[in-house]
Design a protein around this motif. Structure first.
Motif, mmCIF file in Angstrom:
data_model
loop_
_atom_site.group_PDB
_atom_site.id
_atom_site.type_symbol
_atom_site.label_atom_id
_atom_site.label_comp_id
_atom_site.label_asym_id
_atom_site.label_seq_id
_atom_site.Cartn_x
_atom_site.Cartn_y
_atom_site.Cartn_z
ATOM 1 N N SER A 1 13.663 9.552 -24.519
ATOM 2 C CA SER A 1 12.467 8.877 -25.019
ATOM 3 C C SER A 1 12.590 8.469 -26.483
ATOM 4 N N LYS A 2 13.647 8.935 -27.160
ATOM 5 C CA LYS A 2 13.909 8.545 -28.545
ATOM 6 C C LYS A 2 15.415 8.335 -28.735
ATOM 7 N N PRO A 3 15.806 7.388 -29.569
ATOM 8 C CA PRO A 3 17.228 7.251 -29.882
ATOM 9 C C PRO A 3 17.640 8.294 -30.920
ATOM 10 N N PHE A 4 18.911 8.679 -30.875
ATOM 11 C CA PHE A 4 19.449 9.552 -31.908
ATOM 12 C C PHE A 4 19.769 8.723 -33.145
ATOM 13 N N TYR A 5 19.696 9.370 -34.301
ATOM 14 C CA TYR A 5 20.115 8.708 -35.527
ATOM 15 C C TYR A 5 21.572 8.258 -35.415
ATOM 16 N N ARG A 6 21.831 7.008 -35.773
ATOM 17 C CA ARG A 6 23.191 6.480 -35.936
ATOM 18 C C ARG A 6 24.039 6.542 -34.661
ATOM 19 N N ILE A 7 23.391 6.564 -33.492
ATOM 20 C CA ILE A 7 24.118 6.598 -32.222
ATOM 21 C C ILE A 7 23.463 5.607 -31.263
ATOM 22 N N THR A 8 24.211 4.595 -30.837
ATOM 23 C CA THR A 8 23.708 3.677 -29.818
ATOM 24 C C THR A 8 24.152 4.153 -28.439
ATOM 25 N N ARG A 9 23.335 3.856 -27.466
ATOM 26 C CA ARG A 9 23.664 4.124 -26.071
ATOM 27 C C ARG A 9 23.070 3.015 -25.225
ATOM 28 N N PRO A 10 23.578 2.846 -24.005
ATOM 29 C CA PRO A 10 22.995 1.821 -23.125
ATOM 30 C C PRO A 10 21.550 2.154 -22.759
#
Length: 262
Positions: A4-13
């Motif tokens: 439900s939230k993106p991690f700092y400095r990490i992209t994912r599909p």
């Protein structure tokens, strides 16, 4: 159900990348890191004025390549450290080392990222010369069991501490792996926005696939980046949020290593 939230400095599909990586809270140093990479890539391009990117030159070494390897590996360390710190990691010793950076594999699938040099010269068995992609997979050792440091990083440490005996470790192949490693680290943090100065962007170094989560552009880039496939991730590890709603929150990002400990 994904994250439900993106991690700092990490992209994912799962979610269109430029929608969240451009937020200043995500990472304040995007353009500074981009400038550093461009400067290093410029040095690699200048080396190609004297050493042809060719199978026969893969082990070529020189003082110029030594200097480039030192710069590139230092930049790899900086990017890895910034990702670790932003995600709540602490070093096992006094300082972050490659032993710590190997932990990024679980968060990013770094071992599966590839960078293709698009104009590699190769002479076939019939003496015909062809120009084709040469793949570099700088962090492939992170996916081994047990994990190992990248071979080019070990070479960097050897030549850094004893240049006279180990100058041959400053090879074209090791330098290209290190430079590709920086670009991969930038791409996993920012997608195509690693270099863009606006939301529309100007550059891209990713190959299009059926699960594109990013803008697509074609610059004069030395490398094309191949990201892990969507199928490499579990459904629960994919991003699944509406950024237009999430960005209004005070803390729209998560920290991977804090999540791991909770």
């Amino acid at each position: 159900m994904g994250l439900s939230k993106p991690f700092y400095r990490i992209t994912r599909p799962g979610v269109f990348i430029p929608s969240y990586v451009m937020d200043k809270r995500y990472a304040p140093d995007r353009l500074q890191l981009s400038r550093a990479y461009i400067s290093i890539e410029k040095d690699l391009r200048s080396i190609f004025d004297y050493i042809e990117p060719d199978d026969q030159n893969i082990n070529a070494f020189s003082f110029e390549l030594f200097s480039l390897l030192l710069r590139a590996c230092t930049e790899v360390e900086l990017n890895c450290k910034e990702i670790m710190v932003a995600n709540g990691a602490v070093p096992e010793g006094r300082h972050f080392t490659m032993k710590d950076y190997k932990k990024l594999e679980k968060a990013t699938l770094l071992s599966k990222y590839k960078a293709a040099f698009r104009n590699w010269r190769r002479k076939q068995s019939d003496s015909k010369v062809v120009y084709e992609e040469k793949l570099f997979q700088p962090f492939i050792n992170f996916g081994l069991s047990p994990q190992k440091s990248p071979d080019w990083y070990d070479a960097y440490n050897q030549v850094k501490h004893n240049r006279e005996e180990n100058l041959e470790k400053a090879s074209l192949e090791n330098c290209m792996n290190a430079v590709a490693g920086i670009l991969i680290l930038l791409y996993l943090q920012f997608g195509s926005q690693w270099i863009a100065t606006s939301k529309t962007g100007d550059f891209l170094i990713q190959k299009e696939d059926e699960d594109a989560d990013d803008s697509l552009f074609q610059p004069d880039a030395l490398f094309v980046v191949y990201t892990p496939l969507k199928s490499d991730w579990k459904a629960s590890q994919l991003y699944d949020f509406q950024w237009n709603n999430l960005k209004k929150e005070e803390n729209p990002f998560a920290r991977f290593f804090e999540e791991e400990l909770s």
